[in-house]
Scaffold this motif. Sequence first.
Motif, PDB file in Angstrom:
ATOM      1  N   ASP A 167      20.449  24.430 -31.533  1.00 55.40           N
ATOM      2  CA  ASP A 167      20.407  25.694 -32.283  1.00 55.40           C
ATOM      3  C   ASP A 167      19.008  26.092 -32.727  1.00 55.40           C
ATOM      4  O   ASP A 167      18.733  27.281 -32.923  1.00 55.40           O
ATOM      5  CB  ASP A 167      21.315  25.596 -33.520  1.00 55.40           C
ATOM      6  N   TYR A 168      18.115  25.122 -32.886  1.00 57.56           N
ATOM      7  CA  TYR A 168      16.825  25.461 -33.478  1.00 57.56           C
ATOM      8  C   TYR A 168      15.954  26.300 -32.531  1.00 57.56           C
ATOM      9  O   TYR A 168      15.110  27.083 -32.986  1.00 57.56           O
ATOM     10  CB  TYR A 168      16.076  24.196 -33.912  1.00 57.56           C
ATOM     11  N   ALA A 171      16.891  29.959 -32.796  1.00 62.03           N
ATOM     12  CA  ALA A 171      16.506  30.403 -34.141  1.00 62.03           C
ATOM     13  C   ALA A 171      15.010  30.682 -34.214  1.00 62.03           C
ATOM     14  O   ALA A 171      14.572  31.677 -34.799  1.00 62.03           O
ATOM     15  CB  ALA A 171      16.904  29.350 -35.169  1.00 62.03           C
ATOM     16  N   VAL A 174      14.300  33.902 -32.400  1.00 59.88           N
ATOM     17  CA  VAL A 174      14.731  35.078 -33.157  1.00 59.88           C
ATOM     18  C   VAL A 174      13.705  35.468 -34.214  1.00 59.88           C
ATOM     19  O   VAL A 174      13.417  36.654 -34.429  1.00 59.88           O
ATOM     20  CB  VAL A 174      16.116  34.829 -33.802  1.00 59.88           C
TER      21      VAL A 174
END
Length: 280
Positions: A167-168, A171, A174
């Motif tokens: 997930d990082y 992120a 983004v």
Amino acid sequence: MKLTWFGAGCAALFCLLAILGPLLIGDPNTGGTDVLAGPSLIHPFGTDQLGRDLLARTASGTRVSLLVSLAAVILGLLLALPLGILAGYLRGTLLDELIMRGLEIIQALPMFVLAMFVIGLSGTATVHLGPIPITMTTKVVLLLGIAFIPYFARVARAATLVEMGQDYVPALQVIGARRTRIILGELLPNIAPAMAVQAFLAMALAVFAEGGLGFLGLGIQLPQATLGNLTGGGTGYLPAGVWWYSVLPGAVMLAGILGFNLLGDTLSDRLGGRALKEIR
């Protein structure tokens, strides 16, 4: 646990012989009258056909093997890591395809065939690329380093793909983190354990490959002793019962191969868990 300690012991003895042996044992090129003598207190590994102490020559050859293998692994890592990480980060793009097809071309060339081709063209003597001398040692390092590029790059790409699924990474993308920040600050440290495992396993392969090239006469040439040319040079004396000439240097080479291999496997179990097993 027993295999871990055995591997660590083999690798430690190999490295200690390489580092301290040439300093403590003596000159590997000093001959004597005691020709082809068996192992004794004076000559624990016996002597060769010129009366030279085989323990001193084995220690000198072990140092060459360790330095060549270490240099080849570092060279392979330095060339392969950027390619593997970039291919994983840009998965599915034209650049990814070009990198992977290029790695397949290198991997399709057997290392010993490549060695025979290169040495056949350049010979075993030192050649000069402009003002830069290319010794036989340098040729072996370059050959092994190039042969390791696909090996390391594929692992780096696979490890990068595993990290890209976390997930990082999205992120960071983004919030506008720069690509170099993501690759150097996050991906590279996170794939380091996988690459450390592969580096130990590659050291075992490099010790074997350097020894194999020396055994075939395609590696570093005499009078510089290597584990490969000592083992190969002693085989002609086996029918006469002179077993120590080839067996004892070969046993040292085997200890190095086993040691680095077992340490790599142990490091994989300790650091990698499921992720490293999936990558491998």
